[in-house]
Motif scaffolding. Structure first.
Motif, mmCIF file in Angstrom:
data_model
loop_
_atom_site.group_PDB
_atom_site.id
_atom_site.type_symbol
_atom_site.label_atom_id
_atom_site.label_comp_id
_atom_site.label_asym_id
_atom_site.label_seq_id
_atom_site.Cartn_x
_atom_site.Cartn_y
_atom_site.Cartn_z
ATOM 1 N N PRO A 103 -2.040 6.613 -14.852
ATOM 2 C CA PRO A 103 -1.303 6.676 -13.589
ATOM 3 C C PRO A 103 -0.906 5.257 -13.158
ATOM 4 O O PRO A 103 -1.752 4.367 -13.061
ATOM 5 C CB PRO A 103 -2.304 7.288 -12.609
ATOM 6 N N VAL A 104 0.373 5.043 -12.955
ATOM 7 C CA VAL A 104 0.894 3.706 -12.663
ATOM 8 C C VAL A 104 0.352 3.171 -11.345
ATOM 9 O O VAL A 104 0.129 1.967 -11.209
ATOM 10 C CB VAL A 104 2.446 3.728 -12.662
ATOM 11 N N TYR A 105 0.081 4.050 -10.404
ATOM 12 C CA TYR A 105 -0.401 3.575 -9.102
ATOM 13 C C TYR A 105 -1.738 2.848 -9.220
ATOM 14 O O TYR A 105 -2.009 1.925 -8.454
ATOM 15 C CB TYR A 105 -0.481 4.719 -8.083
ATOM 16 N N ILE A 106 -2.564 3.242 -10.180
ATOM 17 C CA ILE A 106 -3.851 2.571 -10.357
ATOM 18 C C ILE A 106 -3.636 1.126 -10.789
ATOM 19 O O ILE A 106 -4.296 0.214 -10.296
ATOM 20 C CB ILE A 106 -4.723 3.331 -11.385
ATOM 21 N N ILE A 107 -2.690 0.921 -11.687
ATOM 22 C CA ILE A 107 -2.400 -0.429 -12.184
ATOM 23 C C ILE A 107 -1.838 -1.295 -11.055
ATOM 24 O O ILE A 107 -2.266 -2.429 -10.862
ATOM 25 C CB ILE A 107 -1.384 -0.388 -13.344
ATOM 26 N N TYR A 108 -0.885 -0.745 -10.311
ATOM 27 C CA TYR A 108 -0.215 -1.533 -9.278
ATOM 28 C C TYR A 108 -0.996 -1.622 -7.974
ATOM 29 O O TYR A 108 -0.569 -2.310 -7.050
ATOM 30 C CB TYR A 108 1.204 -1.004 -9.045
ATOM 31 N N VAL A 145 0.845 -1.195 0.000
ATOM 32 C CA VAL A 145 0.000 0.000 0.000
ATOM 33 C C VAL A 145 0.885 1.251 0.000
ATOM 34 O O VAL A 145 0.633 2.202 -0.753
ATOM 35 C CB VAL A 145 -0.967 0.014 1.208
ATOM 36 N N PHE A 146 1.937 1.249 0.793
ATOM 37 C CA PHE A 146 2.838 2.401 0.835
ATOM 38 C C PHE A 146 3.593 2.568 -0.471
ATOM 39 O O PHE A 146 3.870 3.686 -0.903
ATOM 40 C CB PHE A 146 3.801 2.307 2.027
ATOM 41 N N TYR A 147 3.912 1.460 -1.122
ATOM 42 C CA TYR A 147 4.550 1.523 -2.435
ATOM 43 C C TYR A 147 3.602 2.180 -3.439
ATOM 44 O O TYR A 147 4.005 3.058 -4.208
ATOM 45 C CB TYR A 147 4.945 0.119 -2.898
ATOM 46 N N VAL A 148 2.352 1.785 -3.426
ATOM 47 C CA VAL A 148 1.356 2.358 -4.335
ATOM 48 C C VAL A 148 1.158 3.847 -4.024
ATOM 49 O O VAL A 148 1.070 4.672 -4.945
ATOM 50 C CB VAL A 148 0.020 1.584 -4.250
ATOM 51 N N ILE A 149 1.135 4.203 -2.749
ATOM 52 C CA ILE A 149 1.014 5.622 -2.361
ATOM 53 C C ILE A 149 2.225 6.405 -2.864
ATOM 54 O O ILE A 149 2.087 7.534 -3.357
ATOM 55 C CB ILE A 149 0.845 5.757 -0.833
ATOM 56 N N GLU A 150 3.410 5.805 -2.762
ATOM 57 C CA GLU A 150 4.618 6.465 -3.262
ATOM 58 C C GLU A 150 4.539 6.682 -4.776
ATOM 59 O O GLU A 150 4.908 7.742 -5.278
ATOM 60 C CB GLU A 150 5.851 5.631 -2.913
ATOM 61 N N LEU A 151 4.036 5.676 -5.493
ATOM 62 C CA LEU A 151 3.862 5.831 -6.939
ATOM 63 C C LEU A 151 2.869 6.956 -7.251
ATOM 64 O O LEU A 151 3.062 7.724 -8.193
ATOM 65 C CB LEU A 151 3.363 4.525 -7.569
ATOM 66 N N LYS A 152 1.835 7.056 -6.445
ATOM 67 C CA LYS A 152 0.841 8.124 -6.634
ATOM 68 C C LYS A 152 1.488 9.487 -6.396
ATOM 69 O O LYS A 152 1.279 10.425 -7.173
ATOM 70 C CB LYS A 152 -0.344 7.929 -5.692
ATOM 71 N N ASP A 153 2.278 9.585 -5.331
ATOM 72 C CA ASP A 153 2.936 10.854 -5.012
ATOM 73 C C ASP A 153 3.938 11.264 -6.091
ATOM 74 O O ASP A 153 4.155 12.458 -6.328
ATOM 75 C CB ASP A 153 3.632 10.771 -3.657
ATOM 76 N N LEU A 154 4.561 10.267 -6.742
ATOM 77 C CA LEU A 154 5.520 10.565 -7.811
ATOM 78 C C LEU A 154 4.813 10.987 -9.099
ATOM 79 O O LEU A 154 5.452 11.500 -10.013
ATOM 80 C CB LEU A 154 6.393 9.337 -8.095
#
Length: 171
Positions: free
Chosen positions: A130-135, A111-120
Protein backbone atom coordinates in the motif's frame (compact mmCIF):
# COMPACT_ATOMS: atom_id res chain seq x y z
CA UNK A 1 11.86 24.10 29.59
CA UNK A 2 15.30 23.39 28.17
CA UNK A 3 15.18 19.86 29.66
CA UNK A 4 11.93 19.16 27.83
CA UNK A 5 13.42 20.41 24.55
CA UNK A 6 16.52 18.30 25.17
CA UNK A 7 14.42 15.19 25.76
CA UNK A 8 12.31 15.78 22.61
CA UNK A 9 15.47 16.48 20.65
CA UNK A 10 17.24 13.34 21.89
CA UNK A 11 14.30 11.02 21.18
CA UNK A 12 13.66 12.38 17.68
CA UNK A 13 17.38 12.35 16.89
CA UNK A 14 17.59 8.63 17.67
CA UNK A 15 14.64 7.95 15.37
CA UNK A 16 16.07 10.14 12.60
CA UNK A 17 19.48 8.49 12.79
CA UNK A 18 17.94 5.01 12.74
CA UNK A 19 15.72 5.75 9.73
CA UNK A 20 18.44 7.50 7.69
CA UNK A 21 21.21 5.00 8.46
CA UNK A 22 19.05 1.91 7.94
CA UNK A 23 17.59 3.37 4.72
CA UNK A 24 21.04 4.11 3.31
CA UNK A 25 22.34 0.65 4.25
CA UNK A 26 19.26 -1.04 2.78
CA UNK A 27 19.62 1.02 -0.41
CA UNK A 28 23.27 0.01 -0.66
CA UNK A 29 22.49 -3.68 -0.11
CA UNK A 30 19.59 -3.57 -2.56
CA UNK A 31 21.62 -1.85 -5.29
CA UNK A 32 24.56 -4.20 -4.78
CA UNK A 33 22.34 -7.30 -4.89
CA UNK A 34 20.62 -5.97 -8.00
CA UNK A 35 23.95 -5.30 -9.75
CA UNK A 36 25.30 -8.75 -8.83
CA UNK A 37 22.07 -10.37 -9.97
CA UNK A 38 22.11 -8.49 -13.27
CA UNK A 39 25.77 -9.00 -14.19
CA UNK A 40 26.51 -12.40 -12.61
CA UNK A 41 23.18 -14.22 -12.96
CA UNK A 42 21.58 -12.23 -15.80
CA UNK A 43 18.50 -11.43 -13.68
CA UNK A 44 17.68 -8.12 -12.00
CA UNK A 45 15.61 -7.81 -8.86
CA UNK A 46 12.16 -6.79 -10.11
CA UNK A 47 11.54 -4.56 -7.10
CA UNK A 48 14.95 -2.90 -6.77
CA UNK A 49 14.18 0.44 -8.41
CA UNK A 50 10.89 0.81 -6.57
CA UNK A 51 12.44 0.00 -3.19
CA UNK A 52 15.22 2.54 -3.77
CA UNK A 53 12.61 5.16 -4.69
CA UNK A 54 10.80 4.58 -1.39
CA UNK A 55 14.07 4.71 0.54
CA UNK A 56 15.00 8.01 -1.13
CA UNK A 57 11.69 9.48 0.07
CA UNK A 58 12.48 8.38 3.64
CA UNK A 59 16.05 9.70 3.48
CA UNK A 60 14.90 13.02 2.02
CA UNK A 61 12.21 13.87 4.55
CA UNK A 62 13.78 12.43 7.68
CA UNK A 63 17.19 13.71 6.55
CA UNK A 64 15.68 17.19 6.21
CA UNK A 65 14.49 17.07 9.81
CA UNK A 66 17.98 15.94 10.87
CA UNK A 67 19.58 18.80 8.89
CA UNK A 68 17.31 21.31 10.65
CA UNK A 69 18.35 19.83 14.01
CA UNK A 70 22.03 20.27 13.20
CA UNK A 71 21.55 23.78 11.77
CA UNK A 72 22.67 22.49 8.36
CA UNK A 73 19.57 23.45 6.43
CA UNK A 74 19.86 25.91 3.56
CA UNK A 75 20.47 29.47 4.73
CA UNK A 76 20.90 32.60 2.65
CA UNK A 77 23.50 34.51 4.63
CA UNK A 78 24.64 37.25 2.24
CA UNK A 79 22.48 39.90 3.93
CA UNK A 80 22.27 38.16 7.32
CA UNK A 81 26.04 38.22 7.87
CA UNK A 82 26.16 42.00 7.42
CA UNK A 83 23.50 42.65 10.09
CA UNK A 84 24.11 43.62 13.70
CA UNK A 85 23.22 41.45 16.68
CA UNK A 86 19.66 42.76 17.18
CA UNK A 87 18.74 42.44 13.51
CA UNK A 88 20.28 38.94 13.33
CA UNK A 89 18.35 37.91 16.42
CA UNK A 90 15.09 39.27 14.98
CA UNK A 91 15.66 37.60 11.60
CA UNK A 92 16.53 34.30 13.30
CA UNK A 93 13.35 34.43 15.38
CA UNK A 94 11.22 35.23 12.34
CA UNK A 95 12.80 32.51 10.21
CA UNK A 96 12.37 29.92 12.96
CA UNK A 97 8.71 30.69 13.69
CA UNK A 98 7.68 31.07 10.03
CA UNK A 99 9.55 27.90 9.01
CA UNK A 100 8.17 25.97 11.99
CA UNK A 101 4.57 26.95 11.30
CA UNK A 102 5.03 26.25 7.58
CA UNK A 103 6.49 22.78 8.25
CA UNK A 104 3.64 21.94 10.64
CA UNK A 105 1.09 23.16 8.07
CA UNK A 106 2.74 21.10 5.31
CA UNK A 107 2.76 18.10 7.64
CA UNK A 108 -0.96 18.62 8.28
CA UNK A 109 -1.66 18.79 4.52
CA UNK A 110 0.56 15.75 3.89
CA UNK A 111 -1.54 13.73 6.33
CA UNK A 112 -4.57 14.35 4.10
CA UNK A 113 -2.55 13.33 1.06
CA UNK A 114 -1.61 10.05 2.77
CA UNK A 115 -5.27 9.52 3.78
CA UNK A 116 -6.28 10.11 0.15
CA UNK A 117 -3.74 7.53 -1.00
CA UNK A 118 -5.17 5.09 1.55
CA UNK A 119 -8.72 5.73 0.33
CA UNK A 120 -7.61 5.13 -3.28
CA UNK A 121 -6.21 1.77 -2.20
CA UNK A 122 -3.14 2.32 -4.41
CA UNK A 123 -0.53 -0.39 -4.43
CA UNK A 124 3.05 -0.06 -5.59
CA UNK A 125 3.58 -1.79 -8.96
CA UNK A 126 6.39 -4.21 -8.09
CA UNK A 127 6.15 -4.83 -4.35
CA UNK A 128 2.34 -4.54 -4.17
CA UNK A 129 2.63 -2.58 -0.92
CA UNK A 130 0.00 0.00 0.00
CA UNK A 131 1.56 3.28 -1.16
CA UNK A 132 0.14 5.24 1.76
CA UNK A 133 2.35 3.29 4.18
CA UNK A 134 5.47 4.31 2.27
CA UNK A 135 4.47 7.96 1.96
CA UNK A 136 3.41 8.23 5.61
CA UNK A 137 7.05 9.17 6.26
CA UNK A 138 6.46 12.55 4.58
CA UNK A 139 4.20 14.09 7.26
CA UNK A 140 6.43 12.58 9.96
CA UNK A 141 9.56 14.22 8.53
CA UNK A 142 7.82 17.56 8.04
CA UNK A 143 6.36 17.41 11.56
CA UNK A 144 9.72 16.70 13.18
CA UNK A 145 11.34 19.51 11.15
CA UNK A 146 8.54 21.84 12.31
CA UNK A 147 9.13 20.87 15.92
CA UNK A 148 12.85 21.52 15.51
CA UNK A 149 12.16 24.99 14.08
CA UNK A 150 9.77 25.77 16.94
CA UNK A 151 12.34 24.63 19.48
CA UNK A 152 14.83 26.95 17.78
CA UNK A 153 12.27 29.76 18.01
CA UNK A 154 11.80 29.19 21.74
CA UNK A 155 15.54 28.94 22.32
CA UNK A 156 15.98 32.30 20.56
CA UNK A 157 13.29 34.08 22.55
CA UNK A 158 14.45 32.67 25.89
CA UNK A 159 18.23 32.98 25.53
CA UNK A 160 20.64 35.79 24.72
CA UNK A 161 22.56 33.81 22.09
CA UNK A 162 21.35 33.40 18.52
CA UNK A 163 20.37 29.76 17.97
CA UNK A 164 20.39 28.22 14.49
CA UNK A 165 18.98 25.05 16.02
CA UNK A 166 18.63 23.60 19.49
CA UNK A 167 22.25 22.43 19.33
CA UNK A 168 23.88 25.13 17.19
CA UNK A 169 24.61 28.71 18.27
CA UNK A 170 25.48 31.30 15.62
CA UNK A 171 29.03 32.49 16.15
Amino acid sequence: MKKIFLHISNVTELIEKFVVISSILLMMANSTANAIGRYVFGKSLFFSEELNQFLIVAITFIGFAYAVRKGRNIRMTAVYDSLGYTAKKTVSILIAIISGVLMLYLSYKAVFYVIELKDLNRLSPALQLPVYIIYAIIPVGLFVAGIQYLITFFMNITHKEIYLSFEVIDR
